[in-house]
Scaffold this active site. Structure first.
Site, short mmCIF file in Angstrom:
data_model
loop_
_atom_site.label_atom_id
_atom_site.label_comp_id
_atom_site.label_asym_id
_atom_site.label_seq_id
_atom_site.Cartn_x
_atom_site.Cartn_y
_atom_site.Cartn_z
N GLY A 11 2.53 -2.49 6.00
CA GLY A 11 2.82 -3.75 6.69
C GLY A 11 2.01 -4.92 6.14
O GLY A 11 2.54 -6.02 5.97
N ASN B 28 2.11 -6.19 18.62
CA ASN B 28 1.47 -4.88 18.61
C ASN B 28 0.65 -4.60 19.86
O ASN B 28 0.56 -3.47 20.32
CB ASN B 28 0.59 -4.72 17.37
CG ASN B 28 -0.21 -5.96 17.06
OD1 ASN B 28 0.36 -7.04 16.85
ND2 ASN B 28 -1.51 -5.83 17.05
N GLN C 287 6.09 -3.34 14.19
CA GLN C 287 6.09 -2.63 15.48
C GLN C 287 7.49 -2.36 16.03
O GLN C 287 7.64 -1.54 16.93
CB GLN C 287 5.28 -3.42 16.52
CG GLN C 287 3.78 -3.40 16.28
CD GLN C 287 3.17 -2.01 16.48
OE1 GLN C 287 3.77 -1.10 17.07
NE2 GLN C 287 1.96 -1.82 15.98
N HIS D 52 3.66 3.96 8.78
CA HIS D 52 2.89 4.78 9.75
C HIS D 52 3.11 4.39 11.20
O HIS D 52 2.53 4.99 12.10
CB HIS D 52 1.40 4.79 9.40
CG HIS D 52 0.67 3.53 9.66
ND1 HIS D 52 -0.29 3.43 10.64
CD2 HIS D 52 0.74 2.31 9.09
CE1 HIS D 52 -0.79 2.20 10.64
NE2 HIS D 52 -0.17 1.51 9.70
N THR E 108 3.86 1.97 -10.66
CA THR E 108 4.68 3.17 -10.56
C THR E 108 4.88 3.52 -9.08
O THR E 108 3.91 3.55 -8.31
CB THR E 108 4.01 4.34 -11.31
OG1 THR E 108 3.86 3.94 -12.67
CG2 THR E 108 4.83 5.61 -11.23
N CYS F 143 -14.99 -5.75 19.49
CA CYS F 143 -16.41 -6.02 19.34
C CYS F 143 -16.64 -6.88 18.10
O CYS F 143 -16.26 -6.49 17.00
CB CYS F 143 -17.15 -4.69 19.22
SG CYS F 143 -18.91 -4.90 19.44
#
Ligand SMILES: Cc1ncc(COP(=O)(O)O)c(C=O)c1O
Length: 374
Positions: free
Chosen positions: A73, A153, A181, A203, A239, A324
């Site tokens: 992405g 997301n 998403q 993924h 490639t 954080c």
């Protein structure tokens, strides 16, 4: 005894689907050739890449020639945004986007500002939706690109992409959407969305990490991001990663049967109902009540700290709405842009469901929450 493991973070990453792993197997061993080689070892690799391209194109309902394989992405977004900027910098330097994009869109835009781009970050409403009229108002004669994510997301809000693309078309402006998403969860046919560029990430749809694709509508002015030999019709050198591309193709093929399947959505709705029944006004939904990804439930436990709450839900994998930064916990920019107060936003937890989620798992999470919250 270790706690039962419950995975509710499918927006962060999905496992590789068994069908996908199976399809990839021959490419871990016998089919090792370079797809550019014209001999017996290269031909099956080339055929596999082209078959995968066809499979991705079928999910997006476009021509296979319009698909460029990438590393995911982030690369697809970088290619789209920088590629259009470099192709059109003589024509203009203005980019329009929103305040709730993924960093893989915000940061390429920020980078281009250093090269002379002007970027407008259009605000969103309290549900995380952008008003197409605000996009329209932001346009100038120098606008070369509009980039608005399909679905967010963190909160799952789905943007009015068709309306924005209508505005883009009328003004002859290139329109990109980050669909990392949404692909595999809701319909993402490029001709219905009427986008020129669309990013997807393997993924997030049960393919491996490190692979993705960029849809490029024929005739879209765009420079390559990676220069080199003529792979991917000169649009992305290097490639081809045959193994991962085969996985992505198969994942897109499998995803077709899940798009529009409301099993996950009904479980998500049941989960929300259980939370409301048990915690009443102590829980607040973040994101659009209707225009939202079917698997996403971002909920604030008012007055609590999301991270702390999650750490007490033994075995449950989910995300918080705070991050954080240099030692202090801050509200996520997405929740901030939605105007969510700190008190509510700091208690945000994102549960994102997937194909393997069961109602028993969700009931168990509610039980764990009941044990944890007074
Ligand atoms: C909306 C969105 N865009 C882009 C990305 C980046 O994708 P990748 O991790 O494949 O680079 C993500 C991943 O979190 C995402 O959720």
């Amino acid at each position: 005894m270790s706690a039962e493991r419950i995975y509710l973070d499918f927006n962060a990453s999905t496992p590789i689907a068994p069908e996908v792993a199976e399809a990839m197997k021959p490419f871990l061993s016998q089919h090792f050739g370079n797809p550019s080689s014209l001999h017996w070892a290269g031909i099956p690799a080339k055929e596999a890449v082209e078959h995968a391209r066809q499979q991705v194109a079928e999910l997006l309902q476009c021509s296979p020639d319009a698909i460029v394989f990438t590393s995911g992405g982030s690369e697809s977004n970088n290619h789209a945004i920088k590629g259009v900027f470099f192709a059109l910098r003589e024509k203009g330097n203005h980019i329009v986007t929103t305040q709730i994009e993924h960093p893989a869109v915000i940061n390429p835009c920020r980078f281009l500002e250093k090269l002379g781009a002007e970027v407008t970050f259009v605000p969103v409403d309290r549900y995380g939706r952008v008003d197409p009229q605000d996009i329209q108002k932001a346009l100038t004669p120098r606008t070369i690109l509009i980039t608005v994510m399909h679905a967010n997301n963190e909160v799952g809000t789905i943007q009015p992409i068709e309306e924005i693309s209508k505005i883009a078309k009328e003004r002859g402006i290139v329109f990109h959407t980050d669909a990392a998403q949404s692909v595999g969860k809701i319909v993402t046919k490029v001709d219905e969305l009427r986008v020129d560029l669309l990013s997807l990430a393997g993924h997030k749809l049960y393919a491996p990490k490190g692979v993705g694709a960029l849809y490029i509508r024929e005739g879209t002015p765009i420079e390559p991001l990676i220069h080199g030999a003529g792979h991917e019709s000169g649009r992305r050198a290097g490639t081809e990663n045959v193994l991962l591309i085969v996985g992505l193709g198969k994942a897109c093929d499998v995803a077709k049967k899940y798009v529009g399947d409301d099993r996950i959505c009904s479980m998500r709705n049941r989960f929300w109902k259980l939370l409301q029944d048990n915690f009443g006004e102590k829980v607040v939904l973040n994101g659009h009540p209707l225009h939202r990804l079917p698997n996403t439930l971002n909920v604030s436990f008012v007055g609590k700290a999301g991270g702390e709450l999650l750490s007490r839900l033994d075995g449950v994998a989910a995300s918080t709405g705070a991050a954080c930064h240099s030692g202090s916990v801050e509200l996520s920019p997405v929740l901030k842009a939605m105007g969510i107060s700190t008190e509510v936003g700091m208690g945000a937890v994102r549960f994102s469901l997937g194909r393997t989620t069961t109602i028993q798992e969700l009931e168990r999470v509610v039980q764990l929450l009941k044990n944890t919250l007074p």
